[in-house]
Design a protein around this motif. Sequence first.
Motif, mmCIF file in Angstrom:
data_model
loop_
_atom_site.group_PDB
_atom_site.id
_atom_site.type_symbol
_atom_site.label_atom_id
_atom_site.label_comp_id
_atom_site.label_asym_id
_atom_site.label_seq_id
_atom_site.Cartn_x
_atom_site.Cartn_y
_atom_site.Cartn_z
ATOM 1 N N VAL A 61 0.828 -1.215 0.000
ATOM 2 C CA VAL A 61 0.000 0.000 0.000
ATOM 3 C C VAL A 61 0.859 1.260 0.000
ATOM 4 N N ALA A 62 2.111 1.162 0.427
ATOM 5 C CA ALA A 62 3.000 2.330 0.469
ATOM 6 C C ALA A 62 3.698 2.592 -0.865
ATOM 7 N N THR A 63 3.948 1.555 -1.623
ATOM 8 C CA THR A 63 4.740 1.691 -2.847
ATOM 9 C C THR A 63 4.138 2.650 -3.871
ATOM 10 N N PRO A 64 2.840 2.601 -4.163
ATOM 11 C CA PRO A 64 2.304 3.548 -5.161
ATOM 12 C C PRO A 64 2.511 5.016 -4.780
ATOM 13 N N LEU A 65 2.341 5.324 -3.508
ATOM 14 C CA LEU A 65 2.549 6.702 -3.069
ATOM 15 C C LEU A 65 4.006 7.110 -3.240
ATOM 16 N N ALA A 66 4.914 6.258 -2.806
ATOM 17 C CA ALA A 66 6.339 6.579 -2.884
ATOM 18 C C ALA A 66 6.800 6.720 -4.333
ATOM 19 N N THR A 67 6.346 5.842 -5.198
ATOM 20 C CA THR A 67 6.770 5.943 -6.599
ATOM 21 C C THR A 67 6.127 7.135 -7.300
ATOM 22 N N SER A 68 4.979 7.557 -6.823
ATOM 23 C CA SER A 68 4.328 8.702 -7.472
ATOM 24 C C SER A 68 5.005 10.025 -7.154
ATOM 25 N N VAL A 69 5.680 10.124 -6.018
ATOM 26 C CA VAL A 69 6.359 11.374 -5.681
ATOM 27 C C VAL A 69 7.805 11.407 -6.184
ATOM 28 N N PHE A 70 8.323 10.285 -6.635
ATOM 29 C CA PHE A 70 9.694 10.240 -7.146
ATOM 30 C C PHE A 70 9.923 11.239 -8.286
ATOM 31 N N PRO A 71 9.035 11.342 -9.284
ATOM 32 C CA PRO A 71 9.256 12.361 -10.326
ATOM 33 C C PRO A 71 9.232 13.794 -9.778
ATOM 34 N N LEU A 72 8.393 14.032 -8.770
ATOM 35 C CA LEU A 72 8.377 15.364 -8.157
ATOM 36 C C LEU A 72 9.698 15.661 -7.460
ATOM 37 N N PHE A 73 10.209 14.685 -6.720
ATOM 38 C CA PHE A 73 11.503 14.864 -6.073
ATOM 39 C C PHE A 73 12.581 15.187 -7.110
ATOM 40 N N SER A 109 5.163 11.988 3.366
ATOM 41 C CA SER A 109 5.481 11.240 4.579
ATOM 42 C C SER A 109 4.257 11.137 5.490
ATOM 43 N N PHE A 110 3.535 12.231 5.614
ATOM 44 C CA PHE A 110 2.311 12.226 6.413
ATOM 45 C C PHE A 110 1.306 11.224 5.848
ATOM 46 N N LEU A 111 1.098 11.272 4.530
ATOM 47 C CA LEU A 111 0.170 10.329 3.891
ATOM 48 C C LEU A 111 0.632 8.884 4.062
ATOM 49 N N LEU A 112 1.921 8.681 3.906
ATOM 50 C CA LEU A 112 2.463 7.331 4.056
ATOM 51 C C LEU A 112 2.196 6.789 5.454
ATOM 52 N N HIS A 113 2.372 7.627 6.451
ATOM 53 C CA HIS A 113 2.108 7.200 7.828
ATOM 54 C C HIS A 113 0.628 6.885 8.035
ATOM 55 N N ALA A 125 8.483 -0.074 4.550
ATOM 56 C CA ALA A 125 7.605 0.915 3.911
ATOM 57 C C ALA A 125 8.004 2.332 4.304
ATOM 58 N N MET A 126 8.437 2.508 5.556
ATOM 59 C CA MET A 126 8.862 3.838 6.003
ATOM 60 C C MET A 126 10.178 4.273 5.362
ATOM 61 N N GLN A 127 10.926 3.331 4.818
ATOM 62 C CA GLN A 127 12.184 3.657 4.146
ATOM 63 C C GLN A 127 11.985 4.067 2.694
ATOM 64 N N LEU A 128 10.812 3.878 2.155
ATOM 65 C CA LEU A 128 10.608 4.142 0.728
ATOM 66 C C LEU A 128 10.831 5.602 0.351
ATOM 67 N N LEU A 129 10.279 6.521 1.117
ATOM 68 C CA LEU A 129 10.445 7.932 0.759
ATOM 69 C C LEU A 129 11.906 8.387 0.843
ATOM 70 N N PRO A 130 12.641 8.074 1.910
ATOM 71 C CA PRO A 130 14.061 8.443 1.891
ATOM 72 C C PRO A 130 14.827 7.766 0.745
ATOM 73 N N PHE A 131 14.457 6.537 0.424
ATOM 74 C CA PHE A 131 15.076 5.812 -0.688
ATOM 75 C C PHE A 131 14.877 6.579 -1.997
ATOM 76 N N LEU A 173 17.498 8.643 -4.462
ATOM 77 C CA LEU A 173 17.605 8.314 -5.883
ATOM 78 C C LEU A 173 17.326 9.528 -6.759
ATOM 79 N N SER A 174 16.390 10.381 -6.352
ATOM 80 C CA SER A 174 16.070 11.569 -7.142
ATOM 81 C C SER A 174 17.254 12.526 -7.210
#
Length: 183
Positions: free
Chosen positions: A52-64, A84-88, A137-143, A147-148
Amino acid sequence: DIVSYIRGMVVIAIISSINSQADKIVTSSFFSLKIFGYYTIASTLAQIPLLVATPLATSVFPLFSTFFSKNDNRNMAFCYNKASFLLHIIVFPVGAILLLYPAEILGLWTKHAVEIKYAHDLESVIRFLVIGSIFLAMQLLPFYLLLSQGKTKYNVFQGVVQFLVGLPLLYFFVKKIGFVGAG
């Protein structure tokens, strides 16, 4: 720079593949096919917070990436904080449900196909794996943030450390505790 980034991504992919399958290799070598099947069910169920976390994290990668290329740290921080708030709000309730009701969810999914003598151990394994999945899942956004910015060294280092520390610990706990140690 691009070649270095590609090389880092290839190494990350290889290490990630090894790390994500190492537990199955160890458990399949220690336990019967039935127990390994139960572990596979537990492992699959425990991946729900990550799924459930992966779609959110991958969707913000282009923004980053866009914000980094424009040197727009203010918007990148804003986007990171909101994501991060949404992910939590997504991951923690899903994880809590899995932690509180593993037997009921397992029963719904398998229609009570798990033998009673393995049910309690399977609940423990699910709980341990869910905790790990929440942390992953909490590591996805920093990951994706790293990468960005074209930084792959930290992720490679983390994957290598995870392999060098995690695999011996997995082997040790499976050997000493058994099926629950796999979790």
